[in-house]
Enzyme design. Structure first.
Site, PDB file in Angstrom:
ATOM      1  N   TYR A  42      -8.376 -12.463  22.755  1.00 44.83           N
ATOM      2  CA  TYR A  42      -9.511 -12.511  21.825  1.00 44.83           C
ATOM      3  C   TYR A  42      -9.193 -11.733  20.542  1.00 44.83           C
ATOM      4  O   TYR A  42     -10.067 -11.124  19.943  1.00 44.83           O
ATOM      5  CB  TYR A  42     -10.797 -12.017  22.516  1.00 44.83           C
ATOM      6  CG  TYR A  42     -11.047 -12.771  23.804  1.00 44.83           C
ATOM      7  CD1 TYR A  42     -11.455 -14.099  23.753  1.00 44.83           C
ATOM      8  CD2 TYR A  42     -10.801 -12.200  25.045  1.00 44.83           C
ATOM      9  CE1 TYR A  42     -11.641 -14.827  24.924  1.00 44.83           C
ATOM     10  CE2 TYR A  42     -10.983 -12.920  26.222  1.00 44.83           C
ATOM     11  CZ  TYR A  42     -11.399 -14.233  26.156  1.00 44.83           C
ATOM     12  OH  TYR A  42     -11.566 -14.954  27.304  1.00 44.83           O
TER      13      TYR A  42
ATOM     14  N   ARG B  73     -12.923  -7.940  17.616  1.00 49.81           N
ATOM     15  CA  ARG B  73     -13.586  -7.311  18.765  1.00 49.81           C
ATOM     16  C   ARG B  73     -14.282  -5.987  18.437  1.00 49.81           C
ATOM     17  O   ARG B  73     -15.419  -5.775  18.862  1.00 49.81           O
ATOM     18  CB  ARG B  73     -12.607  -7.108  19.928  1.00 49.81           C
ATOM     19  CG  ARG B  73     -12.069  -8.416  20.518  1.00 49.81           C
ATOM     20  CD  ARG B  73     -11.240  -8.187  21.788  1.00 49.81           C
ATOM     21  NE  ARG B  73     -12.045  -7.677  22.860  1.00 49.81           N
ATOM     22  CZ  ARG B  73     -12.115  -6.402  23.210  1.00 49.81           C
ATOM     23  NH1 ARG B  73     -11.362  -5.498  22.621  1.00 49.81           N
ATOM     24  NH2 ARG B  73     -12.913  -6.032  24.177  1.00 49.81           N
TER      25      ARG B  73
ATOM     26  N   CYS C   3     -15.262  -6.857   2.815  1.00 54.26           N
ATOM     27  CA  CYS C   3     -16.492  -6.318   2.232  1.00 54.26           C
ATOM     28  C   CYS C   3     -17.651  -6.365   3.217  1.00 54.26           C
ATOM     29  O   CYS C   3     -18.589  -7.163   3.069  1.00 54.26           O
ATOM     30  CB  CYS C   3     -16.833  -7.099   0.965  1.00 54.26           C
ATOM     31  SG  CYS C   3     -15.477  -7.041  -0.189  1.00 54.26           S
ATOM     32  N   GLU C   4     -17.566  -5.588   4.266  1.00 60.40           N
ATOM     33  CA  GLU C   4     -18.616  -5.457   5.283  1.00 60.40           C
ATOM     34  C   GLU C   4     -18.505  -4.031   5.813  1.00 60.40           C
ATOM     35  O   GLU C   4     -17.396  -3.585   6.126  1.00 60.40           O
ATOM     36  CB  GLU C   4     -18.352  -6.378   6.494  1.00 60.40           C
ATOM     37  CG  GLU C   4     -18.338  -7.843   6.226  1.00 60.40           C
ATOM     38  CD  GLU C   4     -19.698  -8.506   6.247  1.00 60.40           C
ATOM     39  OE1 GLU C   4     -20.666  -7.876   6.731  1.00 60.40           O
ATOM     40  OE2 GLU C   4     -19.785  -9.627   5.756  1.00 60.40           O
TER      41      GLU C   4
ATOM     42  N   TYR D  30     -18.202  -6.515  19.214  1.00 58.27           N
ATOM     43  CA  TYR D  30     -18.703  -5.940  20.476  1.00 58.27           C
ATOM     44  C   TYR D  30     -18.694  -4.413  20.470  1.00 58.27           C
ATOM     45  O   TYR D  30     -18.832  -3.812  21.538  1.00 58.27           O
ATOM     46  CB  TYR D  30     -17.819  -6.353  21.657  1.00 58.27           C
ATOM     47  CG  TYR D  30     -17.447  -7.804  21.797  1.00 58.27           C
ATOM     48  CD1 TYR D  30     -18.417  -8.790  21.980  1.00 58.27           C
ATOM     49  CD2 TYR D  30     -16.108  -8.184  21.808  1.00 58.27           C
ATOM     50  CE1 TYR D  30     -18.047 -10.109  22.157  1.00 58.27           C
ATOM     51  CE2 TYR D  30     -15.733  -9.508  21.991  1.00 58.27           C
ATOM     52  CZ  TYR D  30     -16.707 -10.465  22.158  1.00 58.27           C
ATOM     53  OH  TYR D  30     -16.337 -11.765  22.343  1.00 58.27           O
TER      54      TYR D  30
ATOM     55  N   GLU E  32      -9.605 -18.494  36.762  1.00 56.75           N
ATOM     56  CA  GLU E  32      -9.436 -18.837  35.340  1.00 56.75           C
ATOM     57  C   GLU E  32      -9.267 -17.580  34.488  1.00 56.75           C
ATOM     58  O   GLU E  32     -10.056 -17.326  33.581  1.00 56.75           O
ATOM     59  CB  GLU E  32     -10.672 -19.590  34.831  1.00 56.75           C
ATOM     60  CG  GLU E  32     -11.044 -20.856  35.576  1.00 56.75           C
ATOM     61  CD  GLU E  32     -12.410 -21.418  35.160  1.00 56.75           C
ATOM     62  OE1 GLU E  32     -13.204 -20.713  34.505  1.00 56.75           O
ATOM     63  OE2 GLU E  32     -12.688 -22.570  35.502  1.00 56.75           O
ATOM     64  N   PRO E  33      -8.267 -16.753  34.749  1.00 55.73           N
ATOM     65  CA  PRO E  33      -8.139 -15.513  33.984  1.00 55.73           C
ATOM     66  C   PRO E  33      -7.573 -15.742  32.578  1.00 55.73           C
ATOM     67  O   PRO E  33      -6.684 -16.574  32.383  1.00 55.73           O
ATOM     68  CB  PRO E  33      -7.155 -14.689  34.812  1.00 55.73           C
ATOM     69  CG  PRO E  33      -6.327 -15.698  35.538  1.00 55.73           C
ATOM     70  CD  PRO E  33      -7.209 -16.898  35.761  1.00 55.73           C
ATOM     71  N   GLY E  34      -8.108 -15.040  31.611  1.00 59.21           N
ATOM     72  CA  GLY E  34      -7.576 -15.090  30.254  1.00 59.21           C
ATOM     73  C   GLY E  34      -7.158 -13.694  29.824  1.00 59.21           C
ATOM     74  O   GLY E  34      -5.977 -13.355  29.767  1.00 59.21           O
TER      75      GLY E  34
ATOM     76  N   GLY F  22     -12.488 -13.503  34.020  1.00 60.20           N
ATOM     77  CA  GLY F  22     -13.339 -12.371  33.687  1.00 60.20           C
ATOM     78  C   GLY F  22     -12.902 -11.011  34.169  1.00 60.20           C
ATOM     79  O   GLY F  22     -13.545 -10.016  33.830  1.00 60.20           O
TER      80      GLY F  22
END
Ligand SMILES: *Cc1c(COP(=O)(O)O)cnc(C)c1O
Length: 417
Positions: free
Chosen positions: A373, A314, A345-346, A318, A275-277, A241
Site C-alpha cells: 500500500y 498511509r 500543499c496539504e 490512516y 489472500e495475504p497482501g 489481512g
C-alpha cells in the site's frame, strides 16, 4: 521486534547485500526499494505451513501490483486475489496462471466479469445478490458456467483501523451471513453458475488472529446448512489481512496462523485459500527520500523531504506510523525531534511525526515497511511524477519501474480544439 531485513555495514544501510546509498545515487530519490528474498520468504512461509493440506496462497495484488513482483509470485506458484480488470491484466502480463485467480470487489462491471470468464479464472467472489445476477447473465451470454463463491460478511470485529475493517454489518463488503443460505440455494439452481466455495475477508493489519477463528466458526455453521441442502463446496477462502510489525505490534507468525487455520478446518476436507497482501510485501519494501531543508519555529522542527503523501499515503490516510531511519549515521548533525514532511500543499502531508534524528540537508532517509500500500496507492497529486521502483536481490539491483517523466504524466491529456 521487526521482521525487516536491512542492516548497517561501514555506516551505510544495506538491503539484501545492496548499499542503499548506491541505489539512491543511481536512481535518484524518492524511490521504492524491495528485497526479493524477503518477499519470497514471506510467501513460502505461508505455503509451507499448509503441509499436505490442499491449499492455495493467493497474493492480494492491490498491496503491490508491480509486474516484477507478480512475476516473482507466479514463479513461486502463487495464486492471485484481484479486485479489477487492470489487476487481472497485470497478472496475465506477469505470466500468472489464470486458473489460480480469485476475483474480489464490491462493484465488478460486466466487461470485467466477461474477461475473467473468458480467460477461465478459478473463482468470482460474489459480494451482493445483484452481482450474482450480473455474473449469471454474463456467463449465460457466453455459454459458460461461472465458478463462484459468496463473500460472506460474518459480522466480526477485526479490531483494526476503521478504514480497513471490512467484516462488520456496517461495512459495504460481502453478503450478510444470515442471507447467505437463501442466496446459495438460488445460485445452485442457476444453469450458468457453479457454486464452488465460500469466502470472507474481515479486514487488514490484524494483529490478533482470534477474529479469523470467530469468522470460521460462523462459516462452519453456514457450510453445515449448505450440506443439508445438498450444496457441497470445494474451497473455503479466509481472505487476507494478517498484520505486520510496523513499530511494536506483535502479529501472529504467518506459519503459526496457517497451522491453526488448517486445524480449525481439518474436518471440512476443503481446499483452503488465503489472500495475504501486506504480510507478503509490507516489510520487504523501503521508501527512500532526501532531506531538502530543515526548518524550525518556536513549536516545531521540520525536515522537508522530497517524498510526499502522493508517493506514500498511509501516514496521511490512516495516521499510520512507519519507522524512519537514516542511510548513514551523521555524527556531525545535532539530534533534534522532527516532523518529516513533504512538499505537497496539504498540512496532512507528512511521512512521520516527532522523530528523533541527527540529519542535515542532503541526507537520505528510508521509510521502512513501505512495500505494501505504498507505490500502489500513489498518485500524481501536485503533478508529481510516479517514482521509480527497484528490486534488490543478493547483491544486485534491478529497476522494475522507471521514474515517470513529466511529459508522460500528462501525455493522455488534450488541449481544447
Ligand atoms: C485487501 C484485500 C486483501 C489483502 O489484505 P492484506 O491486509 O493486504 O493482507 C485480501 N482480500 C481482499 C478481498 C482484499 O480486499
Amino acid at each position: 521486534m521487526s521482521e525487516a531485513k536491512h542492516y548497517y555495514q561501514d555506516n551505510a544501510l544495506f538491503l539484501d547485500g545492496v548499499n542503499l546509498n548506491d541505489v539512491a545515487n543511481q536512481h535518484d530519490t524518492p524511490c521504492y526499494v524491495y528485497s526479493r528474498s524477503a518477499i519470497e520468504e514471506a510467501w513460502t512461509e505461508y505455503d509451507h505451513a499448509f503441509g499436505s493440506a490442499p491449499h492455495l496462497v493467493c497474493y492480494a495484488v492491490k498491496a503491490n501490483s508491480n509486474i516484477a513482483i507478480l512475476n516473482l509470485m507466479a514463479k513461486l506458484g502463487s495464486g492471485f486475489d484481484i479486485v479489477s480488470l487492470g489487476e487481472l491484466e497485470r497478472v496475465l502480463a506477469a505470466k500468472g496462471d489464470p486458473a489460480k485467480v480469485i476475483f474480489s470487489g464490491v462493484g465488478k462491471k460486466e466487461v470485467e466479469i466477461k474477461r475473467a470468464l473468458e480467460i477461465g479464472i478459478k473463482c468470482i467472489n460474489i459480494e451482493s445478490e445483484q452481482e450474482l445476477y450480473r455474473v449469471k447473465d454474463a456467463a449465460a451470454d457466453m455459454g459458460v458456467k461461472a465458478p463462484i463463491s459468496l463473500r460472506v460478511n460474518p459480522n466480526v470485529d477485526a479490531k483494526t483501523h476503521p478504514y480497513i475493517s471490512t467484516g462488520l454489518k456496517e461495512n459495504k463488503f460481502g453478503i450478510d451471513i444470515d442471507e447467505a443460505l437463501r442466496i446459495y440455494i438460488d445460485a445452485s439452481k442457476m444453469d450458468s453458475i457453479e457454486v464452488t466455495g465460500v469466502d470472507c475477508h474481515i479486514g487488514s493489519q490484524l494483529t490478533d488472529d482470534s477474529p479469523y477463528f470467530d469468522a470460521i466458526d460462523k462459516l462452519i455453521i453456514l457450510m453445515d446448512k449448505l450440506k443439508d441442502n445438498g450444496i457441497n463446496l470445494h474451497h473455503i477462502d479466509i481472505g487476507g489481512g494478517l498484520g505486520i510489525c510496523y513499530d511494536d505490534e506483535t502479529p501472529p507468525a504467518k506459519g503459526e496462523y496457517v497451522k491453526r487455520l488448517v486445524a480449525a478446518l481439518a474436518e471440512q476436507g476443503l481446499e483452503i485459500i488465503v489472500e495475504p497482501g501486506r504480510s507478503i510485501v509490507g516489510n520487504a519494501g523501503y521508501f527512500l527520500t532526501t532531506v531538502e531543508f530543515l526548518k524550525s519555529n518556536e513549536e516545531k522542527n521540520f525536515a522537508i523531504v522530497d517524498g510526499a503523501m502522493n508517493d506514500l499515503l498511509r501516514p496521511s490516510l490512516y495516521s499510520a506510523w512507519q519507522r524512519i531511519i537514516p542511510l548513514k549515521d551523521n555524527s556531525q548533525a545535532e539530534t533534534k525531534v522532527y516532523d518529516i514532511v513533504g512538499p505537497v500543499c496539504e498540512t496532512g502531508d507528512f511521512l512521520g511525526k516527532e522523530r528523533e534524528l541527527a540529519i542535515e540537508p542532503g541526507d537520505i532517509l528510508a521509510v521502512c515497511s513501505a512495500g505494501a500500500y505504498g507505490f500502489s496507492m500513489s498518485s500524481n497529486y501536485n503533478s508529481r511524477p510516479k517514482v521509480a521502483e527497484i528490486m534488490v536481490d543478493n547483491g544486485t539491483s534491478h529497476q522494475i519501474r522507471q521514474r515517470e517523466s513529466i511529459t508522460e504524466m500528462f501525455a493522455a491529456e488534450e488541449l481544447l480544439p
